[in-house]
Design an enzyme around this catalytic site. Sequence first.
Site, PDB file in Angstrom:
ATOM      1  CG  HIS A   1      -5.934  -2.142   1.064  1.00 15.98           C
ATOM      2  ND1 HIS A   1      -5.294  -1.830  -0.109  1.00 15.98           N
ATOM      3  CD2 HIS A   1      -5.256  -1.473   2.036  1.00 15.98           C
ATOM      4  CE1 HIS A   1      -4.286  -1.017   0.125  1.00 15.98           C
ATOM      5  NE2 HIS A   1      -4.234  -0.795   1.428  1.00 15.98           N
TER       6      HIS A   1
ATOM      7  CG  ASP B   1      -7.364  -2.603  -2.667  1.00 13.52           C
ATOM      8  OD1 ASP B   1      -7.978  -1.801  -1.942  1.00 13.52           O
ATOM      9  OD2 ASP B   1      -6.141  -2.797  -2.591  1.00 13.52           O
TER      10      ASP B   1
ATOM     11  CB  SER C   1      -0.967  -0.044   1.200  1.00 13.78           C
ATOM     12  OG  SER C   1      -1.953   0.936   1.097  1.00 13.78           O
TER      13      SER C   1
END
Length: 266
Positions: A249, A217, A162
């Site tokens: 995610h 996601d 991320s």
Amino acid sequence: MQRALLLMSLRASRALIPRTARRSRCSARYASAQPLGKRGVTDGSDGITLFGSEAIQNGAAPSITVFWLHGLGDTADGWAGAFVPGGGITMPSPDYKVVLPTAETLPVTLNMGMQMPAWFDIYGLDAGAQVDEAGILKAAARLEALVALEDPATKIVLGGFSQGGAVALTAGLRCPSKNVAAVVGTSTWLPLGDSYPAAIADGALERPVSLHHGDADEVVRTSWGEASKERLEELGCRVSFDTYPGMAHSACPEEFDAISSFLSSI
């Protein structure tokens, strides 16, 4: 809605990664090489360094060092479990080191200024939101400084999840160290895309990039990962992009297997 998505990001990075790692298949190949943990990375920040052997801990040059940056709101602890034997990601050699820094604690604008570990500030999740360019470049420079401390003969892999992946991609394009061999980004995106190709370091386009993304996601959208792949290809990078059905995610054993295969190919 944006704040709710950000909080989803924090829960994912803190809770799902260790649980996913424990579900992964155990690799017996290097299970006998028990990594040794050390608190505090070289720059003095809180973090964890894992060593594949006592010789590496005592100063022998590893054949490969992986730098892995966690996501927003997480710490080095959130990903350490993925790199221990049987944790999910198998290193290609027993002579390895994994460096997991922890980000500074910063106020995050999108989350009403809440203080949390963050590599840079986030103003919004929309494509047109303001970008913390100074913060991104500061975090990338910190990663590059850690890379510069490694033995020149050691292959370096820059990676992250991320927000950490965004920093790894940035450093991967800008880091001048010749031994940076590859970049891995999971559930992430390439920031500051318009600054390239001017900001690309000599030789950086020769570093293969392995991107991974869940197709469910809703925090860092899959389309952001796809657009990042396309931009990297436009610049001349060799990029692979793997997606995982139903994954939000987070991470999954199939992703860890793919990363392990990529590391063995470097």
